[in-house]
Design a protein around this motif. Structure first.
Motif, short mmCIF file in Angstrom:
data_model
loop_
_atom_site.label_atom_id
_atom_site.label_comp_id
_atom_site.label_asym_id
_atom_site.label_seq_id
_atom_site.Cartn_x
_atom_site.Cartn_y
_atom_site.Cartn_z
N PRO A 1 -4.76 14.71 10.50
CA PRO A 1 -4.47 14.01 11.89
C PRO A 1 -2.95 14.58 12.27
N VAL B 1 -2.08 17.61 14.46
CA VAL B 1 -2.66 17.61 15.96
C VAL B 1 -1.47 18.10 16.72
N ASP B 2 -1.68 18.44 17.80
CA ASP B 2 -0.78 18.44 18.98
C ASP B 2 -0.42 17.07 19.44
N LYS C 1 -0.89 16.38 23.61
CA LYS C 1 -2.36 16.23 24.33
C LYS C 1 -2.45 14.95 25.06
N THR D 1 -10.71 17.84 24.99
CA THR D 1 -10.15 17.92 23.48
C THR D 1 -10.67 16.98 22.60
N PHE E 1 -11.28 14.77 18.93
CA PHE E 1 -10.23 14.27 17.92
C PHE E 1 -11.20 13.18 17.29
N ALA F 1 -6.16 8.14 15.37
CA ALA F 1 -6.10 9.80 15.86
C ALA F 1 -5.48 9.69 17.49
N PRO G 1 -1.76 11.29 20.68
CA PRO G 1 -1.80 11.03 19.28
C PRO G 1 -0.47 10.30 19.20
#
Ligand code: GLN
Length: 340
Positions: free
Chosen positions: A37, A40-41, A44, A64, A66, A267, A285
């Motif tokens: 995790p 991740v960006d 977002k 998106t 997750f 997440a 996130p």
């Protein structure tokens, strides 16, 4: 009279507006307890809102995917209640807020996990899904099928996240061994942790989660597919426990500020279900010190204020929730016009 199309664009305009208002700032950090995790960006950000009459609105990163993580817990609790009945489940898992972190090693005086929203409780509810003579594979399939029915589409496991979680599952293994040693469940603790980790690694979008939340808001019937997933009685139990325990040790702040049953996941997902009205889901996130999404919490606070959806206020009708939003957008637009 507001037509369906203009209603849609008004609600979407409103969601666009709140998303941009809440976006500034970079407080919090993505979960870093496993490598996956953390990749991740962190920027977002998306929100989806599904009504109990089957309409879905959204803004930002609504497609998106997750991992669902702890947001799976209320749904697995629902399936356990459905499969085993209230007595058997309550004998094994209590319904008291813990005031502790999600991965605390704790039991109540009767040797039960405090609630199904912390890991100890969720490992136990996982062990209860299905029947005594079911294989682990059948139990896990029942969970994946059940969560997919809540979402209204077939959900898939993110194998990379799942593998990474399993490589670092020492804490959950220690909780599961503790539960096994107290005879809370008869299964092999490693098998229970593996199943739990797999369903926590199911990939979802805010769109999926809003449909899952709207199914809870709609007495267990998915408002988009029309499928009855669990009974109304089960939903009442699940929403009650989400209200008191869904946001871990921030549950009190949440209930006073937002006031709807909710559940967060590490997440960055967050869901809220307003009974008889809407299901809302956000994704961002960056997490706060409790493990809840910073922007998600802010977005819910703002929406709760704007839309008057706090449960302790006189509940509006679904049309009013949506119409208020539309009127609000109109007001905002008028304001803008006035400001030139
Ligand atoms: N997979 C995570 C864990 O068990 C889920 C926890 C969460 O989302 N809070 O540690």
């Amino acid at each position: 009279m507001i037509g369906a199309n203009s209603m849609k664009s008004m609600v979407t305009d409103y969601l666009d507006e709140v998303l941009e208002d809440v976006r500034p700032g970079d407080r919090g950090a993505p979960a870093s307890y496993i490598p996956e995790p953390a990749n991740v960006d962190p920027d977002k950000f998306g929100v989806s809102l599904a009504t109990i009459d089957g309409k879905v609105y959204g803004s930002g990163d609504t497609e998106t995917e997750f991992t669902i993580q702890s947001i799976a817990k209320p749904f697995v609790y629902a399936l356990a209640l459905e499969d085993r009945g209230f007595r058997d489940v309550l004998k094994r898992v209590s319904v008291e807020p813990s005031g502790e972190a999600f991965n605390e090693l704790s039991l109540d005086e009767e040797g039960r996990p405090l609630n199904p929203m912390i890991n100890a409780g969720a490992l136990t509810t996982h062990s209860l899904v299905g029947g005594d003579d079911w294989t682990q594979g059948q139990c896990l399939q029942r969970i994946i099928d059940g969560l997919s029915a809540f979402a209204g589409r077939r959900l898939q496991v993110d194998e990379r996240v799942c593998g990474s979680e399993l490589d670092h599952a020492h804490r959950n293994l220690s909780i599961a061994h503790m539960l096994r040693s107290y005879d809370i469940f008869p299964q092999d603790p490693r098998v229970i942790v593996e199943g739990y980790t797999r369903f926590c690694s199911l990939l979802v979008s805010t769109r999926d989660l809003s449909s899952m939340a709207a199914t809870l808001a709609n007495k267990g019937i998915n408002p988009i597919t029309g499928e009855k997933v669990v009974s109304g009685r089960v939903v009442r139990q699940v929403l009650s426990v989400m209200t008191t325990c869904g946001m871990y040790d921030a549950a009190g702040d949440w209930v006073t500020q937002v006031g709807i049953p909710a559940k967060s996941g590490v997440a960055g997902g967050l869901i809220g279900a307003l009974p008889g009205q809407i299901g809302v889901a956000t994704f961002s996130p960056r997490l706060d010190e409790h493990g809840n999404s910073v922007r998600g919490v802010r977005l819910f606070e703002r929406m709760s204020r704007d839309m008057g959806i706090h449960l302790m206020e006189v509940p509006p009708s679904v049309q009013t929730v949506i119409r208020n939003t539309a009127v609000l957008v109109q007001d905002l637009t008028d304001d803008e016009k006035a400001r030139g």
